[in-house]
Scaffold this active site. Structure first.
Site, PDB file in Angstrom:
ATOM      1  N   ASP A   1       0.810  -1.219   0.000  1.00 31.55           N
ATOM      2  CA  ASP A   1       0.000   0.000   0.000  1.00 31.55           C
ATOM      3  C   ASP A   1       0.847   1.275   0.000  1.00 31.55           C
ATOM      4  OD1 ASP A   1      -2.592   1.107   0.009  1.00 31.55           O
ATOM      5  OD2 ASP A   1      -2.517   1.440   2.170  1.00 31.55           O
TER       6      ASP A   1
ATOM      7  N   HIS B   1      -9.940   5.207   1.014  1.00 30.58           N
ATOM      8  CA  HIS B   1      -8.882   5.297   2.017  1.00 30.58           C
ATOM      9  C   HIS B   1      -9.397   6.146   3.180  1.00 30.58           C
ATOM     10  CE1 HIS B   1      -5.136   3.964  -0.337  1.00 30.58           C
ATOM     11  NE2 HIS B   1      -6.184   3.695  -1.103  1.00 30.58           N
ATOM     12  N   GLY B   2      -8.792   5.982   4.351  1.00 33.49           N
ATOM     13  CA  GLY B   2      -9.222   6.757   5.506  1.00 33.49           C
ATOM     14  C   GLY B   2     -10.544   6.298   6.083  1.00 33.49           C
TER      15      GLY B   2
ATOM     16  N   ASN C   1     -10.398   0.521   2.852  1.00 32.40           N
ATOM     17  CA  ASN C   1      -9.120   0.435   3.554  1.00 32.40           C
ATOM     18  C   ASN C   1      -9.252   0.897   5.006  1.00 32.40           C
ATOM     19  OD1 ASN C   1      -8.142  -0.225   1.035  1.00 32.40           O
ATOM     20  ND2 ASN C   1      -6.465   1.241   1.087  1.00 32.40           N
TER      21      ASN C   1
END
Length: 296
Positions: free
Chosen positions: A84, A210-211, A232
């Protein structure tokens, strides 16, 4: 069972409009916790190692990758290995030999044209070596040196630009900026679900959030219903680990054996992962339409 290619897990989730949970692991305890959660939930899961995690391990990718491969081989769960937020071309080139089936190459800090050029080169290498390649368009932020507002103008991913970017680079999955940021310890992020739907309609590949640690369960389910596929999660595990370790050490302030507090942390991470897998596995408020393939 052997490591499952990420492309196989991602294409299955994308085709059925379901979420694919992807957890960032730093220590062996992280990985053990996620594998145990995947087994308990009966869910496929991606084990992710970030470039920062590799740096934490002295810059050596192979030892941690070997441990993850052995964990997957001993587990009945379907587990993929993903590298990643790679910015170092040398680390990208090390991914195939280390057993990774996918990599997120991150050129998002570069201007658009330079991002396209660098990502297209990474895709050419990745595809030549059997890697699924994810990249980022827009600025998700939240990592060291990126203290900007996720709601600031110009930060979020533009659907028209996303379609052009996918066509120009050949990426297999696209991380998009829709209101979340990395490293959030409170689940207060407000996602732009209309933008997610427009990005899903414009892009031919699975979208990646993401986050996600900063996003509530209902918001996550709405994001999946709107068209998000790979989810993610990293900070949520670290919060659970740190809280459990602090509590254990508070009960035994003179303890020197790390096993009791690491075991408590591992249990806390497994419970956090199980809860998130369960939350993502339940249907959202609306059903996402079936989609075919991964767009590649």
């Amino acid at each position: 069972m052997p490591v499952t290619p990420c492309a196989e897990l991602l294409s299955g989730a994308f085709a059925t409009g379901r979420a694919l949970p992807a957890f960032n692991v730093i220590t062996l305890e992280h990985a053990q916790a996620v594998v145990a959660a995947a087994e308990s939930a009966g869910s496929p899961v991606v084990l992710q190692v970030s470039q920062n995690a590799v740096a934490h391990h002295g810059g050596r990718l192979a030892p941690l990758a070997a441990a993850l491969t052995e964990l997957a081989a001993a587990s009945p769960a379907r587990l993929a290995l993903h590298l990643d937020h790679v910015t170092d071309p040398e680390l990208l080139r090390a991914a195939p030999a280390a057993g990774f089936g996918s990599v997120m190459f991150d050129a998002s800090r570069l201007p658009y044209d330079e991002n396209v050029k660098a990502t297209a080169e990474a895709v050419r290498f990745g595809h030549a070596h059997g890697l699924l390649v994810e990249s980022e368009l827009g600025r998700i932020g939240g990592k060291p040196g990126e203290p900007f507002d996720a709601h600031a103008p110009g930060v979020r991913t533009d659907p028209t630009e996303a379609a052009a970017y996918v066509a120009a680079t050949g990426v297999d999955a696209l991380a998009v900026a829709v209101g979340s940021t990395h490293a959030m310890t409170r689940r207060t992020a407000e996602l732009d679900h209309g933008l997610i739907a427009r990005l899903a309609a414009a892009s031919s590949v699975p979208l990646v959030l993401h986050g996600s640690s900063g996003v509530s369960d209902p918001e996550l389910r709405r994001a999946v219903a709107a068209g998000m596929t790979k989810i993610n999660i990293g900070t949520a595990l670290n919060v659970a680990l740190t809280r459990a370790v602090r509590a254990e050490l508070a009960l035994a302030p003179t303890a020197v054996d790390p096993r009791p507090y690491l075991a408590a942390g591992r249990t806390a991470m497994r419970e956090a992962a199980e809860r998130l897998i369960d939350a993502l596995g339940r249907p959202g408020p609306t059903a996402a339409p079936p989609r075919s393939g991964t767009g590649r």
